[in-house]
Design an enzyme around this catalytic site. Structure first.
Site, PDB file in Angstrom:
ATOM      1  N   ALA A   1       3.117   6.237 -12.066  1.00  0.00           N
ATOM      2  CA  ALA A   1       2.197   6.936 -12.964  1.00  0.00           C
ATOM      3  C   ALA A   1       2.730   8.308 -13.353  1.00  0.00           C
ATOM      4  O   ALA A   1       2.711   8.696 -14.536  1.00  0.00           O
ATOM      5  CB  ALA A   1       0.822   7.059 -12.321  1.00  0.00           C
TER       6      ALA A   1
ATOM      7  N   SER B   1       5.980  15.161  -3.384  1.00  0.00           N
ATOM      8  CA  SER B   1       6.537  15.399  -2.056  1.00  0.00           C
ATOM      9  C   SER B   1       7.189  14.133  -1.539  1.00  0.00           C
ATOM     10  O   SER B   1       6.608  13.044  -1.610  1.00  0.00           O
ATOM     11  CB  SER B   1       5.433  15.835  -1.086  1.00  0.00           C
ATOM     12  OG  SER B   1       5.930  15.876   0.240  1.00  0.00           O
TER      13      SER B   1
ATOM     14  N   ILE C   1       5.186  12.143   1.048  1.00  0.00           N
ATOM     15  CA  ILE C   1       4.048  11.301   0.678  1.00  0.00           C
ATOM     16  C   ILE C   1       4.570  10.043   0.003  1.00  0.00           C
ATOM     17  O   ILE C   1       5.221  10.100  -1.041  1.00  0.00           O
ATOM     18  CB  ILE C   1       3.089  12.037  -0.275  1.00  0.00           C
ATOM     19  CG1 ILE C   1       2.565  13.316   0.390  1.00  0.00           C
ATOM     20  CG2 ILE C   1       1.934  11.129  -0.684  1.00  0.00           C
ATOM     21  CD1 ILE C   1       1.716  14.172  -0.515  1.00  0.00           C
TER      22      ILE C   1
ATOM     23  N   GLU D   1       4.514  -4.787  -9.828  1.00  0.00           N
ATOM     24  CA  GLU D   1       5.900  -5.203 -10.027  1.00  0.00           C
ATOM     25  C   GLU D   1       5.981  -6.216 -11.159  1.00  0.00           C
ATOM     26  O   GLU D   1       7.056  -6.592 -11.581  1.00  0.00           O
ATOM     27  CB  GLU D   1       6.465  -5.797  -8.741  1.00  0.00           C
ATOM     28  CG  GLU D   1       6.566  -4.771  -7.614  1.00  0.00           C
ATOM     29  CD  GLU D   1       7.403  -5.243  -6.452  1.00  0.00           C
ATOM     30  OE1 GLU D   1       7.328  -6.445  -6.123  1.00  0.00           O
ATOM     31  OE2 GLU D   1       8.130  -4.427  -5.875  1.00  0.00           O
ATOM     32  N   ALA D   2       4.828  -6.642 -11.640  1.00  0.00           N
ATOM     33  CA  ALA D   2       4.774  -7.546 -12.781  1.00  0.00           C
ATOM     34  C   ALA D   2       4.072  -6.824 -13.921  1.00  0.00           C
ATOM     35  O   ALA D   2       3.125  -6.072 -13.706  1.00  0.00           O
ATOM     36  CB  ALA D   2       4.026  -8.827 -12.412  1.00  0.00           C
TER      37      ALA D   2
ATOM     38  N   LYS E   1       9.630 -12.129 -17.429  1.00  0.00           N
ATOM     39  CA  LYS E   1       8.342 -12.754 -17.155  1.00  0.00           C
ATOM     40  C   LYS E   1       7.781 -13.346 -18.452  1.00  0.00           C
ATOM     41  O   LYS E   1       7.553 -12.628 -19.426  1.00  0.00           O
ATOM     42  CB  LYS E   1       7.358 -11.729 -16.581  1.00  0.00           C
ATOM     43  CG  LYS E   1       5.967 -12.311 -16.353  1.00  0.00           C
ATOM     44  CD  LYS E   1       5.000 -11.256 -15.852  1.00  0.00           C
ATOM     45  CE  LYS E   1       3.585 -11.811 -15.784  1.00  0.00           C
ATOM     46  NZ  LYS E   1       2.594 -10.786 -15.396  1.00  0.00           N
TER      47      LYS E   1
ATOM     48  N   GLU F   1      -3.909  -9.909 -13.365  1.00  0.00           N
ATOM     49  CA  GLU F   1      -3.291 -10.114 -14.677  1.00  0.00           C
ATOM     50  C   GLU F   1      -2.239  -9.043 -14.992  1.00  0.00           C
ATOM     51  O   GLU F   1      -1.966  -8.742 -16.148  1.00  0.00           O
ATOM     52  CB  GLU F   1      -4.370 -10.145 -15.763  1.00  0.00           C
ATOM     53  CG  GLU F   1      -5.140 -11.464 -15.828  1.00  0.00           C
ATOM     54  CD  GLU F   1      -4.325 -12.607 -16.439  1.00  0.00           C
ATOM     55  OE1 GLU F   1      -3.229 -12.340 -16.959  1.00  0.00           O
ATOM     56  OE2 GLU F   1      -4.812 -13.762 -16.388  1.00  0.00           O
TER      57      GLU F   1
END
Length: 496
Positions: free
Chosen positions: A16, A39, A42, A49-50, A78, A340
């Site tokens: 993100a 960091s 963390i 992954e799709a 995919k 999905e």
């Protein structure tokens, strides 16, 4: 707040954070300074992954070369998701990125096929879907044709951690500043409630005008500081935990994701170049964590490469995904299970929305309101599509699936199901991520067969209808035999 936005601070890296940094810097970086705080201490959840096909547009806007992307992220192609045991145990169907057949004006292809089925042509929908045919054959290549009948939309499976690293290098190269550190204190304006600066554990202060919260489930800014609130959807989507584990790669790399339903949840299998991604999404009302872990490990195709990792979540969304001068992107904005493959897309669309509504001359209520309205609609539409898979199952082997069938689903979804069941009609809601072909495949795949078809289908004679279907089927099947295998395609692409 009427100050010009001169600096954007992104809290959190991962998929993100670095997707946000890369796109905002690429498109409006000449007008704003961007600093990302993360960091190494963390860890990131590494959602998704799709992916789904719009990720190609995201990479294209950044100017990323596909071959380089495939190499750096260990990506594979995919074409679809294969749903196994969702209707009944032993049944399966595909949700592909393609669309079956060829439609007439005002009459979608499945209406023609419905009429043909009543005339004893027993072909199923997917026999006219090129994505399905290539997925089943384990083949892929880009077909050079202007005829839309040969369209084969695709997305990727990739290592989300490697993608974040790839985008970090890209972002730093174009001017994003990365700061290593952990936030100890958030400075807030007493009067407006706006965030003014983030104080790190070593005393440094990072000031900004607009803050993007990519801090994961805890939502350090959007929730812990601004107490924005959360709209909980767990009464509809009752799975609240996932266990994930990587395993050794399979010898043959399938060009699709597998989603395998179990007695109280579902398992994903995602093929990458260097390993498989595996996980089990489940409800803690029906499985203990140990039961879930044992089930997942017993159903791996290959040897595990790490210890299983437990993830707890509540499906739902922040009541405002933009609050004051904080925009939540990624897990801080809400969570919908990855059935999905929408996790990374929801990040992508949030960034795109922010770029469209970027508050260059200062944050105002109109921009914030529009952003939140669009975010709400998008999350609710994806929510409905995911609920659909659970609600229209026909399984009788477990309490979980029986309970899912008796859910009081949102009115928006109930209407869509009823309309299709009665008449075969599908109407795309404005800005719905999922096309009619997606809703069609899941409904038909899980056993909803419309009672009727559109009368325009009767305008074609039986002979002409059969001829048309035969030509479409031939066109869809014809290129498959000459295409390389998925692994052959990858091998060639990685050399570019």
């Amino acid at each position: 707040m009427n100050n010009i936005i001169k600096k954007v601070v992104i809290l959190g890296g991962g998929t993100a954070g670095w997707m946000s940094a890369a796109m905002i810097k690429k498109l409006i970086g000449s007008a704003v300074e961007i600093e990302l705080i993360e960091s190494e201490q963390i860890g990131t959840v590494g959602v998704g992954e799709a992916t789904i096909p719009p990720i190609k547009l995201f990479n294209s806007v950044l100017g990323i070369d596909e071959a380089e992307f495939l190499r750096e992220t260990k990506a594979t192609i995919k074409l679809a998701i294969k749903f196994e045991n969702w209707k009944n145990q032993g049944d399966s169907y595909y949700h592909t990125f393609g669309a079956a057949g060829r439609s007439l004006a005002f009459c979608q292809f499945h209406h023609l096929l419905k009429r043909a089925n009543q005339l004893e042509n027993d072909q199923h929908l997917w026999q006219y879907d090129l994505n399905y045919l290539c997925a089943e054959a384990g083949k892929f290549a880009k077909i050079n044709s202007q005829d839309p009948i040969y369209d084969m939309p695709y997305a990727y499976h990739f290592d989300a951690g490697l993608y974040a690293q790839f985008l970090r290098k890209f972002s730093e190269k174009i001017g994003v500043k990365r700061t290593e550190g952990m936030v100890q204190h958030v400075q807030q304006c007493q009067e407006s409630g706006y965030i003014q600066a983030l104080q790190l554990t070593d005393g440094r202060q990072i000031a900004g005008d607009l803050f993007i919260d990519c801090s994961g489930f805890k939502g350090l800014l959007i929730q812990e500081k601004l107490a924005t609130g959360y709209e909980d959807w767990s009464h509809w989507l009752q799975c609240d935990r996932a266990i994930a584990v990587p395993s050794e790669r399979l010898e043959k790399t399938l060009p699709y994701t597998r989603s395998i339903a179990h007695s109280a949840g579902w398992q994903w299998r995602i093929p990458l170049q260097h390993r498989n991604g595996n996980g089990l999404v489940y409800s803690s009302r029906y499985y203990s964590d140990q039961q879930a872990q044992d089930l997942l490990l017993a159903n791996l195709d290959t040897k595990p490469l790490a210890e299983p990792k437990l993830l707890r979540f509540n499906t739902g969304r922040r009541r405002q995904q933009w609050n004051k001068n904080v925009v939540a992107i990624g897990l801080s904005s809400g969570f919908l299970e990855p059935l999905e493959s929408t996790s990374i897309h929801l990040i992508q669309s949030a960034i795109t929305r922010l770029v469209h509504l970027f508050p260059h001359q200062g944050i105002n209520d109109v921009l914030v309101s529009e952003y939140n309205k669009q975010s709400k609609i998008e999350f609710e539409q994806v929510r409905d599509f995911i609920i659909l898979h659970y609600h229209v199952n026909q399984r009788t082997d477990s309490r979980f699936w029986q309970d899912m069938r008796t859910l009081n689903v949102p009115d928006s979804l109930a209407h869509k199901i009823e309309l299709f069941a009665e008449s075969g009609r599908l109407f795309k809601e404005q800005d719905d991520l999922f096309q009619d072909s997606s809703w069609l495949q899941v409904m038909v795949g899980q056993g909803i067969i419309p009672k009727d078809y559109h009368p325009i289908a009767n305008s074609v004679s039986e002979a002409a209808l059969n001829e048309m279907l035969a030509k479409v089927k031939h066109a869809k099947h014809e290129p498959v035999s000459s295409l390389p295998s998925h692994d052959e395609f990858l091998k060639a692409a990685l050399k570019q």
